[in-house]
Design a protein around this motif. Structure first.
Motif, PDB file in Angstrom:
ATOM      1  N   THR A   1       1.029  -1.186   0.047  1.00  0.00           N
ATOM      2  CA  THR A   1       0.055  -0.040  -0.104  1.00  0.00           C
ATOM      3  C   THR A   1       0.948   1.148  -0.062  1.00  0.00           C
ATOM      4  OG1 THR A   1      -0.183   0.189   2.480  1.00  0.00           O
ATOM      5  CG2 THR A   1      -1.576  -1.112   1.390  1.00  0.00           C
ATOM      6  N   ALA A   2       0.140   2.282  -0.199  1.00  0.00           N
ATOM      7  CA  ALA A   2       0.951   3.667   0.028  1.00  0.00           C
ATOM      8  C   ALA A   2       1.537   3.917   1.262  1.00  0.00           C
ATOM      9  CB  ALA A   2      -0.055   4.895  -0.553  1.00  0.00           C
ATOM     10  N   GLN A   3       0.913   3.526   2.035  1.00  0.00           N
ATOM     11  CA  GLN A   3       1.498   3.647   3.593  1.00  0.00           C
ATOM     12  C   GLN A   3       2.849   2.969   3.711  1.00  0.00           C
ATOM     13  OE1 GLN A   3       0.347   5.971   5.837  1.00  0.00           O
ATOM     14  NE2 GLN A   3       2.162   5.568   6.816  1.00  0.00           N
ATOM     15  N   ASP A   4       2.815   1.657   3.199  1.00  0.00           N
ATOM     16  CA  ASP A   4       4.041   0.792   3.274  1.00  0.00           C
ATOM     17  C   ASP A   4       5.246   1.429   2.711  1.00  0.00           C
ATOM     18  OD1 ASP A   4       2.578  -1.082   4.385  1.00  0.00           O
ATOM     19  OD2 ASP A   4       2.441  -2.419   2.688  1.00  0.00           O
ATOM     20  N   THR A   5       4.763   2.240   1.445  1.00  0.00           N
ATOM     21  CA  THR A   5       5.998   2.769   0.837  1.00  0.00           C
ATOM     22  C   THR A   5       6.540   4.048   1.527  1.00  0.00           C
ATOM     23  OG1 THR A   5       4.566   2.440  -1.119  1.00  0.00           O
ATOM     24  CG2 THR A   5       6.447   3.642  -1.510  1.00  0.00           C
ATOM     25  N   ILE A   6       5.491   4.816   2.085  1.00  0.00           N
ATOM     26  CA  ILE A   6       5.944   5.868   3.078  1.00  0.00           C
ATOM     27  C   ILE A   6       6.839   5.481   4.268  1.00  0.00           C
ATOM     28  CG2 ILE A   6       5.045   7.447   4.709  1.00  0.00           C
ATOM     29  CD1 ILE A   6       2.645   7.852   2.537  1.00  0.00           C
ATOM     30  N   ASP A   7       6.489   4.266   4.809  1.00  0.00           N
ATOM     31  CA  ASP A   7       7.273   3.632   5.834  1.00  0.00           C
ATOM     32  C   ASP A   7       8.721   3.446   5.567  1.00  0.00           C
ATOM     33  OD1 ASP A   7       5.210   4.381   7.718  1.00  0.00           O
ATOM     34  OD2 ASP A   7       4.377   2.253   7.629  1.00  0.00           O
ATOM     35  N   VAL A   8       8.742   2.770   4.516  1.00  0.00           N
ATOM     36  CA  VAL A   8      10.016   2.362   3.875  1.00  0.00           C
ATOM     37  C   VAL A   8      10.888   3.493   3.474  1.00  0.00           C
ATOM     38  CG1 VAL A   8      11.330   1.084   2.109  1.00  0.00           C
ATOM     39  CG2 VAL A   8       9.507   0.119   2.976  1.00  0.00           C
ATOM     40  N   GLN A   9      10.228   4.593   2.897  1.00  0.00           N
ATOM     41  CA  GLN A   9      10.979   5.834   2.714  1.00  0.00           C
ATOM     42  C   GLN A   9      11.641   6.512   4.041  1.00  0.00           C
ATOM     43  OE1 GLN A   9       8.186   8.058   0.448  1.00  0.00           O
ATOM     44  NE2 GLN A   9       8.631   6.963  -1.403  1.00  0.00           N
ATOM     45  N   TRP A  10      10.807   6.477   5.028  1.00  0.00           N
ATOM     46  CA  TRP A  10      11.352   7.000   6.309  1.00  0.00           C
ATOM     47  C   TRP A  10      12.633   6.265   6.518  1.00  0.00           C
ATOM     48  CZ3 TRP A  10       9.839  11.589   6.722  1.00  0.00           C
ATOM     49  CH2 TRP A  10       8.547  12.071   6.842  1.00  0.00           C
ATOM     50  N   ALA A  11      12.650   5.004   6.636  1.00  0.00           N
ATOM     51  CA  ALA A  11      13.778   4.122   6.796  1.00  0.00           C
ATOM     52  C   ALA A  11      14.837   4.618   6.055  1.00  0.00           C
ATOM     53  CB  ALA A  11      13.368   2.643   6.575  1.00  0.00           C
ATOM     54  N   ASP A  12      14.644   4.985   4.519  1.00  0.00           N
ATOM     55  CA  ASP A  12      15.737   5.032   3.674  1.00  0.00           C
ATOM     56  C   ASP A  12      16.357   6.350   4.334  1.00  0.00           C
ATOM     57  OD1 ASP A  12      15.180   2.822   2.241  1.00  0.00           O
ATOM     58  OD2 ASP A  12      14.112   3.887   0.682  1.00  0.00           O
ATOM     59  N   LYS A  13      15.486   7.443   4.798  1.00  0.00           N
ATOM     60  CA  LYS A  13      16.066   8.757   4.951  1.00  0.00           C
ATOM     61  C   LYS A  13      16.823   8.612   6.284  1.00  0.00           C
ATOM     62  CE  LYS A  13      12.315  11.257   3.162  1.00  0.00           C
ATOM     63  NZ  LYS A  13      12.639  10.977   1.729  1.00  0.00           N
ATOM     64  N   TYR A  69      20.043   2.450  13.963  1.00  0.00           N
ATOM     65  CA  TYR A  69      18.603   2.056  13.705  1.00  0.00           C
ATOM     66  C   TYR A  69      18.582   0.653  12.619  1.00  0.00           C
ATOM     67  CZ  TYR A  69      14.072   1.985  11.111  1.00  0.00           C
ATOM     68  OH  TYR A  69      13.001   1.685  10.584  1.00  0.00           O
ATOM     69  N   ASP A  70      17.741  -0.161  13.035  1.00  0.00           N
ATOM     70  CA  ASP A  70      17.671  -1.281  12.062  1.00  0.00           C
ATOM     71  C   ASP A  70      16.134  -1.576  11.699  1.00  0.00           C
ATOM     72  OD1 ASP A  70      17.126  -4.203  11.101  1.00  0.00           O
ATOM     73  OD2 ASP A  70      18.115  -4.883  12.696  1.00  0.00           O
ATOM     74  N   PRO A  71      16.035  -1.206  10.448  1.00  0.00           N
ATOM     75  CA  PRO A  71      14.526  -1.223   9.660  1.00  0.00           C
ATOM     76  C   PRO A  71      13.842  -2.555   9.669  1.00  0.00           C
ATOM     77  CG  PRO A  71      16.505  -0.868   8.265  1.00  0.00           C
ATOM     78  CD  PRO A  71      16.863  -0.955   9.388  1.00  0.00           C
ATOM     79  N   SER A  72      14.484  -3.788   9.776  1.00  0.00           N
ATOM     80  CA  SER A  72      14.171  -4.794   9.834  1.00  0.00           C
ATOM     81  C   SER A  72      13.556  -5.174  11.312  1.00  0.00           C
ATOM     82  CB  SER A  72      15.008  -6.114   9.425  1.00  0.00           C
ATOM     83  OG  SER A  72      15.858  -6.237  10.429  1.00  0.00           O
ATOM     84  N   ARG A  73      13.680  -4.459  12.226  1.00  0.00           N
ATOM     85  CA  ARG A  73      13.160  -4.637  13.578  1.00  0.00           C
ATOM     86  C   ARG A  73      12.397  -3.598  14.128  1.00  0.00           C
ATOM     87  NH1 ARG A  73      16.900  -5.042  18.060  1.00  0.00           N
ATOM     88  NH2 ARG A  73      18.573  -4.270  16.734  1.00  0.00           N
ATOM     89  N   ALA A  74      12.281  -2.520  13.483  1.00  0.00           N
ATOM     90  CA  ALA A  74      11.263  -1.260  13.824  1.00  0.00           C
ATOM     91  C   ALA A  74      10.980  -0.387  12.910  1.00  0.00           C
ATOM     92  CB  ALA A  74      11.960  -0.712  15.111  1.00  0.00           C
ATOM     93  N   ALA A  75       9.635   0.037  12.721  1.00  0.00           N
ATOM     94  CA  ALA A  75       9.472   1.277  11.970  1.00  0.00           C
ATOM     95  C   ALA A  75      10.202   2.425  12.232  1.00  0.00           C
ATOM     96  CB  ALA A  75       7.864   1.293  11.762  1.00  0.00           C
ATOM     97  N   VAL A  76      10.191   3.479  11.576  1.00  0.00           N
ATOM     98  CA  VAL A  76      10.837   4.664  12.156  1.00  0.00           C
ATOM     99  C   VAL A  76      10.026   5.304  13.189  1.00  0.00           C
ATOM    100  CG1 VAL A  76      11.549   7.196  11.553  1.00  0.00           C
ATOM    101  CG2 VAL A  76      12.176   5.072   9.938  1.00  0.00           C
ATOM    102  N   SER A  77       8.589   5.347  12.970  1.00  0.00           N
ATOM    103  CA  SER A  77       7.838   5.794  14.177  1.00  0.00           C
ATOM    104  C   SER A  77       7.912   5.289  15.605  1.00  0.00           C
ATOM    105  CB  SER A  77       6.441   5.558  13.607  1.00  0.00           C
ATOM    106  OG  SER A  77       5.868   4.458  13.266  1.00  0.00           O
ATOM    107  N   THR A  78       8.196   3.808  15.382  1.00  0.00           N
ATOM    108  CA  THR A  78       8.411   3.039  16.608  1.00  0.00           C
ATOM    109  C   THR A  78       9.733   3.588  17.253  1.00  0.00           C
ATOM    110  OG1 THR A  78       7.486   1.079  15.448  1.00  0.00           O
ATOM    111  CG2 THR A  78       8.637   0.686  17.378  1.00  0.00           C
ATOM    112  N   TRP A  79      10.833   3.348  16.204  1.00  0.00           N
ATOM    113  CA  TRP A  79      12.219   4.064  17.023  1.00  0.00           C
ATOM    114  C   TRP A  79      12.188   5.382  17.600  1.00  0.00           C
ATOM    115  CZ3 TRP A  79      16.029   6.840  14.454  1.00  0.00           C
ATOM    116  CH2 TRP A  79      17.572   6.906  15.024  1.00  0.00           C
ATOM    117  N   ILE A  80      11.608   6.268  16.920  1.00  0.00           N
ATOM    118  CA  ILE A  80      11.275   7.803  17.468  1.00  0.00           C
ATOM    119  C   ILE A  80      10.415   7.488  18.651  1.00  0.00           C
ATOM    120  CG2 ILE A  80      10.724  10.004  16.904  1.00  0.00           C
ATOM    121  CD1 ILE A  80      11.348   9.592  13.972  1.00  0.00           C
TER     122      ILE A  80
END
Ligand SMILES: [Zn+2]
Ligand SMILES: [Zn+2]
Lengths: 181, 213
Positions: A1-13, A69-80
């Motif tokens: 979904t669009a939201q997944d893409t957004i979450d992955v983009q946060w991880a990329d940033k 930060y490990d994107p396979s263990r937490a979303a950016v929102s979780t980490w923050i």
């Protein structure tokens, strides 16, 4: 979904910040998360000035710890959320919260993109499940996280898909343990 | 109602994720999570709930020069280094508060060869280390509130079975148990207790909505 893409983009940033001190990426993360972190701190009892100060500290910590930060263990929102929560405890309860031992990545071991996407998808599902909860149950969760519950007010089934996120993270941890030995 | 559980209960993990536990319990949870990937994964689930709530927050207005001020803060910061894990009996969060591993503990005799050391105490709760000689029963104790026992070395047995390194037992005032250290090694446990009724009875129900998923 669009939201997944957004979450992955946060991880990329976050990885761009870690890799090349990318200030543009940081500014984008800041625009989205800083006002939310500040709102979270104010809801936890900080006044406006304190919340602003503390939010800047949280965002600076994000920059400083981006390489952890490990994107396979937490979303950016979780980490923050975890950074903001710890800062809040520091600040409002005045103690350095004991944190679990860190799990470092194995040498040159960075997570598989498929694992990252899967974790971000599980997180999106969880967030959607929370959003679609009946208002009363949603409030219950919110109050549990702001330490604001009383005896008689807790009940009800919510059925959040926590099991899937848990098995996803377990897989990531196993991979990590394997990479380290 | 008797409450004894071998794994760390969801309510305590959720309370830890939310940051609402007394510090003594934070210490036991952080130490346990360091030893258990299962607990770590479950904790991450509750942190994801917190993250989803953060992401859904209504935005608070921030200062016009917030970003610039934050960049200035960053310029003045020292880089964070990864700390290499140290091998020993105590995981990092416990080692930090004790100031070393098991050999750094200042033990006090509590009779019959058993020793204890209070590592943290405040008005809400107390965390103590206890060391029971192999094969011997733990000193009798009552539970005024909630008690969380994490095994760090050796093992103990009670009616519910054997608890070894990394295992956790949660007991409340209804529980009457006589843990006995298993033969072999002295049993070292980290125990958090709270005397306040407020804590007991509240947390065991916080996570009920999440149980059984
Ligand atoms: Zn007991
Ligand atoms: Zn027992």
């Amino acid at each position: 979904t669009a939201q997944d893409t957004i979450d992955v983009q946060w991880a990329d940033k976050i990885s761009a910040i870690a890799r090349s001190q990318d200030q543009t990426a940081f500014a984008e993360v800041f625009r989205h998360f800083a006002p939310r972190v500040k709102a979270f701190l104010m809801k936890s009892g900080a006044d406006e000035a304190l919340a602003e100060e503390c939010m800047q500290d949280v965002m600076a910590t994000l920059w400083n710890k981006a390489h952890l930060y490990d994107p396979s263990r937490a979303a950016v929102s979780t980490w923050i959320f975890t950074i903001a929560r710890n800062r809040k405890i520091d600040l409002l309860r005045r103690y350095a919260r004991p944190e679990p031992e860190e799990l470092p990545w194995g040498p040159e071991e960075s997570p598989d993109q498929a694992d990252v996407l899967a974790l971000q998808q599980e997180t999106t599902k969880l967030a959607e499940a929370i959003r679609t909860l009946p208002e009363k149950q949603r409030q219950l969760i919110e109050r549990a996280y702001f330490g604001d519950l009383t005896h008689s007010e807790i009940a009800a089934e919510t059925g959040l898909p926590l099991g899937t996120i848990k098995s996803r993270i377990r897989l990531a941890l196993e991979r990590l343990r394997h990479a380290m030995t | 109602m008797q409450t004894i559980r071998h794994n760390i209960p969801d309510d305590l993990l959720m309370g830890y994720a939310a940051g609402v536990l007394p510090q003594a319990f934070d210490l036991v949870v952080a130490t346990h999570v360091s030893l258990s990937d299962d607990a770590r994964a479950r904790l991450a689930g509750y942190e994801a709930v917190g993250g989803a709530m953060l992401d859904d927050m209504d935005e608070a207005p921030i200062g016009a020069d917030s970003l610039e001020q934050t960049m200035a803060r960053i310029a003045g910061m020292k880089p964070t280094r990864r700390t290499a894990p140290v091998r020993g009996i105590f995981p990092e969060p416990l080692r930090r508060i004790v100031g070393g591993d098991a050999d750094a503990v200042k033990w006090r005799s509590i009779g019959l060869g058993a020793r204890q050391s209070v590592v943290y105490s405040d008005g809400d709760a107390t965390a103590r280390l206890i060391c029971i000689p192999a094969g011997q029963a733990m000193p009798q104790h009552s539970h005024r509130g909630l008690e969380m026992t994490l095994v760090l070395q050796g093992a103990f047995r009670d009616d519910d079975g054997v608890y070894a390194r990394g295992d956790i037992e949660v007991a409340d005032q209804q529980v009457d148990h006589t843990p006995v250290a298993e033969p072999g090694e002295d049993c070292i446990c980290l125990i958090a207790t709270d005397g306040r009724l407020k804590f007991n009875g509240l947390l065991p129900r916080i996570a009920q909505p999440f149980l059984g998923i």
